[in-house]
Design a protein around this motif. Structure first.
Motif, PDB file in Angstrom:
ATOM      1  N   ARG A 182       0.842  -1.211   0.000  1.00  8.66           N
ATOM      2  CA  ARG A 182       0.000   0.000   0.000  1.00  8.66           C
ATOM      3  C   ARG A 182       0.868   1.248   0.000  1.00  8.66           C
ATOM      4  N   GLU A 183       1.943   1.208   0.801  1.00  2.00           N
ATOM      5  CA  GLU A 183       2.831   2.375   0.888  1.00  2.00           C
ATOM      6  C   GLU A 183       3.527   2.647  -0.446  1.00  2.00           C
ATOM      7  N   GLU A 184       3.833   1.556  -1.165  1.00  2.00           N
ATOM      8  CA  GLU A 184       4.589   1.681  -2.403  1.00  2.00           C
ATOM      9  C   GLU A 184       3.712   2.072  -3.597  1.00  2.00           C
ATOM     10  N   PHE A 185       2.411   1.839  -3.487  1.00  2.00           N
ATOM     11  CA  PHE A 185       1.521   1.952  -4.645  1.00  2.00           C
ATOM     12  C   PHE A 185       1.577   3.321  -5.346  1.00  2.00           C
ATOM     13  N   PRO A 186       1.551   4.441  -4.580  1.00  2.00           N
ATOM     14  CA  PRO A 186       1.628   5.748  -5.255  1.00  2.00           C
ATOM     15  C   PRO A 186       2.895   5.921  -6.094  1.00  2.00           C
ATOM     16  N   GLU A 187       3.994   5.277  -5.675  1.00  2.00           N
ATOM     17  CA  GLU A 187       5.244   5.354  -6.442  1.00  2.00           C
ATOM     18  C   GLU A 187       5.061   4.673  -7.806  1.00  2.00           C
ATOM     19  N   LEU A 188       4.346   3.564  -7.786  1.00  2.00           N
ATOM     20  CA  LEU A 188       4.104   2.834  -9.039  1.00  2.00           C
ATOM     21  C   LEU A 188       3.255   3.655 -10.001  1.00  2.00           C
ATOM     22  N   ILE A 189       2.298   4.375  -9.449  1.00  2.00           N
ATOM     23  CA  ILE A 189       1.452   5.215 -10.304  1.00  2.00           C
ATOM     24  C   ILE A 189       2.304   6.317 -10.942  1.00  2.00           C
ATOM     25  N   LYS A 190       3.192   6.893 -10.138  1.00  2.00           N
ATOM     26  CA  LYS A 190       4.085   7.932 -10.685  1.00  2.00           C
ATOM     27  C   LYS A 190       4.976   7.344 -11.781  1.00  2.00           C
ATOM     28  N   ILE A 191       5.437   6.115 -11.541  1.00  2.00           N
ATOM     29  CA  ILE A 191       6.275   5.435 -12.544  1.00  2.00           C
ATOM     30  C   ILE A 191       5.482   5.240 -13.841  1.00  2.00           C
ATOM     31  N   HIS A 192       4.232   4.794 -13.699  1.00  2.00           N
ATOM     32  CA  HIS A 192       3.393   4.604 -14.885  1.00  2.00           C
ATOM     33  C   HIS A 192       3.219   5.924 -15.624  1.00  2.00           C
ATOM     34  N   ASN A 193       2.911   6.977 -14.881  1.00  2.00           N
ATOM     35  CA  ASN A 193       2.665   8.267 -15.518  1.00  2.00           C
ATOM     36  C   ASN A 193       3.905   8.796 -16.234  1.00  2.00           C
ATOM     37  N   GLU A 194       5.067   8.474 -15.714  1.00  2.00           N
ATOM     38  CA  GLU A 194       6.310   8.986 -16.307  1.00  2.00           C
ATOM     39  C   GLU A 194       6.765   8.130 -17.492  1.00  2.00           C
ATOM     40  N   SER A 222      11.590   2.713  -3.777  1.00  2.00           N
ATOM     41  CA  SER A 222      11.185   4.102  -3.995  1.00  2.00           C
ATOM     42  C   SER A 222      11.005   4.384  -5.486  1.00  2.00           C
ATOM     43  N   TYR A 223      10.394   5.528  -5.783  1.00  2.00           N
ATOM     44  CA  TYR A 223      10.254   5.968  -7.182  1.00  2.00           C
ATOM     45  C   TYR A 223      11.630   6.009  -7.848  1.00  2.00           C
ATOM     46  N   GLU A 224      12.613   6.549  -7.122  1.00  4.16           N
ATOM     47  CA  GLU A 224      13.957   6.716  -7.690  1.00  4.16           C
ATOM     48  C   GLU A 224      14.580   5.358  -8.037  1.00  4.16           C
ATOM     49  N   GLN A 225      14.362   4.358  -7.172  1.00  2.00           N
ATOM     50  CA  GLN A 225      14.935   3.034  -7.449  1.00  2.00           C
ATOM     51  C   GLN A 225      14.277   2.392  -8.672  1.00  2.00           C
ATOM     52  N   TYR A 226      12.945   2.551  -8.769  1.00  2.00           N
ATOM     53  CA  TYR A 226      12.246   2.047  -9.963  1.00  2.00           C
ATOM     54  C   TYR A 226      12.764   2.773 -11.204  1.00  2.00           C
ATOM     55  N   ALA A 227      12.807   4.117 -11.112  1.00  2.00           N
ATOM     56  CA  ALA A 227      13.163   4.931 -12.280  1.00  2.00           C
ATOM     57  C   ALA A 227      14.570   4.590 -12.774  1.00  2.00           C
ATOM     58  N   GLU A 228      15.498   4.413 -11.836  1.00  3.74           N
ATOM     59  CA  GLU A 228      16.880   4.125 -12.207  1.00  3.74           C
ATOM     60  C   GLU A 228      16.960   2.816 -12.998  1.00  3.74           C
ATOM     61  N   THR A 229      16.271   1.804 -12.486  1.00  3.66           N
ATOM     62  CA  THR A 229      16.283   0.493 -13.158  1.00  3.66           C
ATOM     63  C   THR A 229      15.623   0.579 -14.531  1.00  3.66           C
ATOM     64  N   ILE A 230      14.491   1.278 -14.594  1.00  2.00           N
ATOM     65  CA  ILE A 230      13.765   1.390 -15.871  1.00  2.00           C
ATOM     66  C   ILE A 230      14.593   2.140 -16.904  1.00  2.00           C
ATOM     67  N   GLU A 231      15.258   3.208 -16.475  1.00  2.00           N
ATOM     68  CA  GLU A 231      16.104   3.987 -17.399  1.00  2.00           C
ATOM     69  C   GLU A 231      17.205   3.097 -17.982  1.00  2.00           C
ATOM     70  N   VAL A 232      17.858   2.327 -17.106  1.00  2.00           N
ATOM     71  CA  VAL A 232      18.956   1.458 -17.556  1.00  2.00           C
ATOM     72  C   VAL A 232      18.436   0.404 -18.528  1.00  2.00           C
ATOM     73  N   LEU A 233      17.313  -0.225 -18.166  1.00  2.00           N
ATOM     74  CA  LEU A 233      16.788  -1.307 -19.008  1.00  2.00           C
ATOM     75  C   LEU A 233      16.275  -0.779 -20.343  1.00  2.00           C
ATOM     76  N   LEU A 234      15.571   0.341 -20.319  1.00  2.00           N
ATOM     77  CA  LEU A 234      15.057   0.887 -21.580  1.00  2.00           C
ATOM     78  C   LEU A 234      16.210   1.315 -22.491  1.00  2.00           C
ATOM     79  N   LYS A 235      17.232   1.855 -21.883  1.00  2.00           N
ATOM     80  CA  LYS A 235      18.395   2.265 -22.681  1.00  2.00           C
ATOM     81  C   LYS A 235      19.051   1.049 -23.320  1.00  2.00           C
TER      82      LYS A 235
END
Lengths: 180, 199
Positions: free
Chosen positions: A70-82, A160-173
């Motif tokens: 539950r605590e993490e869920f808003p971070e996932l939504i931000k990840i989706h939106n970004e 955190s959002y930052e940990q998700y974002a970092e991984t996604i950036e690396v993988l997408l690249k």
């Protein structure tokens, strides 16, 4: 008894197929689909991962009663939106009881979730191994798949959002060769 | 070749971001932290060595509120109470941070009483025992043989939600195998559980 079970399975699967097809069709055509919880078998979830059309798919297993989830869920939504427009698909899988789909739906609506969630009808070893042979089964957990359904990386626990974002950036690249 | 190297570099970065702790005990490994004294719900201090059984020892990491624990609770307690009388040492360990809702010591005492525990239910005060076992979730079952080597690790059975639809009674089969002096056939299984709220 066997005949009754067989008929139940057929009806249950067909009943599930309708919202899943509508959900998939709606997404592909840009038609807004209602956000809800969709009970789904391991087979259906696997098919959804394999048929993902985005280069990177984040599969996240969670539950409404799980505090870190539950605590993490808003971070996932931000990840989706970004990242939804940059090649990331998110598939949510709830570990709630499928009979509690109303609770899942209410939670998704309260969180303004842009995506619906599957509700796994089986939480057994085949389900775990379908996602990853190294997953312990602890919630929450996240899995990143390439477009061919190949598991790229995974983790257990809240991030955190930052940990998700970092991984996604690396993988997408890595996958697309471009910076998202 | 250059592209390949780039991919490897990227994957190493991702690997560094991915936090996964390896299981500390594998099948055949000796138990760990067997002398660590943990506070039991009856107020005494108990270690795994204190309760070890002649036929084997069952250690379950569990808690009071996880829905998966609740689903398996009746079956876990029934097996523990039954095989506790057949030469097995039994201990249930709560490694959750006691600040976690529903996991205070007083709530553990109440839970053990309500569920008819005939064995120690203890507090892993630093969560270190769970860490050293490699336990990550509740419930997580570790069954050791008479020599203290891990004989079975995993789930209670193959269907937490529906007891009437259980087809594989993993833990019971493993207990029966040890009771008969045989090797456990299915030594490792998995099921979804609540993450341990480590301190």
């Amino acid at each position: 008894m066997r005949v009754r079970n067989f008929i139940f399975q057929i009806c249950f699967r067909r009943a599930l197929l309708v919202p899943i097809l509508l959900f998939t069709y709606g997404c592909r055509c840009g038609i807004p689909t209602p956000i809800t919880g969709i009970p789904a078998s391991t087979e259906i979830i696997q098919s959804s991962i394999l048929n993902s059309t985005e280069p990177l798919t984040l599969v996240h297993v969670w539950a409404t009663w799980c505090r870190p989830c539950r605590e993490e869920f808003p971070e996932l939504i931000k990840i989706h939106n970004e990242y939804a427009s940059k090649g990331l698909a998110i598939i949510l899988i709830s570990a709630d009881n499928p009979n509690d789909f109303g609770i899942v739906e209410t939670f998704l609506l309260e969180q303004n979730s842009p995506v619906s969630s599957f509700i796994a009808t089986e939480l057994d070893q085949p389900f775990i191994e379908m996602l990853s042979p190294t997953w312990s089964g602890a919630l929450p957990s996240s899995f990143f798949f390439g477009s061919n359904g190949k598991l790229l990386t995974e983790w257990e626990g809240k991030k955190s959002y930052e940990q998700y974002a970092e991984t996604i950036e690396v993988l997408l690249k890595e996958i697309t060769g471009d910076t998202p | 070749m250059k592209k390949k190297r780039t991919i490897h570099l990227a994957m190493s970065t991702v690997a560094a971001l991915t936090i996964t702790s390896l299981a500390a005990i594998d099948i055949g490994d000796p138990w760990v932290d067997a002398d660590v004294k943990m506070k039991n719900v009856d107020g005494s201090k108990v270690s795994i060595n204190d309760i070890k059984g002649k036929k084997g020892t069952l250690v379950i990491f569990t808690c009071n509120h996880c829905p998966f624990v609740i689903d398996w609770q009746t079956r876990m307690v029934e097996l523990a109470n039954t095989y506790g009388k057949k030469g097995f040492g039994i201990i249930f360990i709560n490694s959750n941070d006691s600040a976690t809702q529903g996991d205070s010591y007083e709530e553990m005492q109440q839970f053990a009483k309500e569920n008819g525990y005939q064995f120690p239910y203890v507090v892993d005060e630093t969560s270190q025992v769970a860490q050293n076992f490699g336990a990550k979730k509740t419930p997580d079952v570790f069954l050791f043989d008479a020599t203290g080597e891990l004989a079975y690790h995993g789930a209670v059975d193959d269907n937490g939600r529906n007891p009437e639809r259980v087809q594989k009674t993993y833990l019971k089969d493993a207990l029966e195998a040890l009771l008969a002096g045989k090797q456990v056939a299915v030594q490792e299984t998995k099921a979804v559980g609540c993450s341990i709220k480590f301190r």
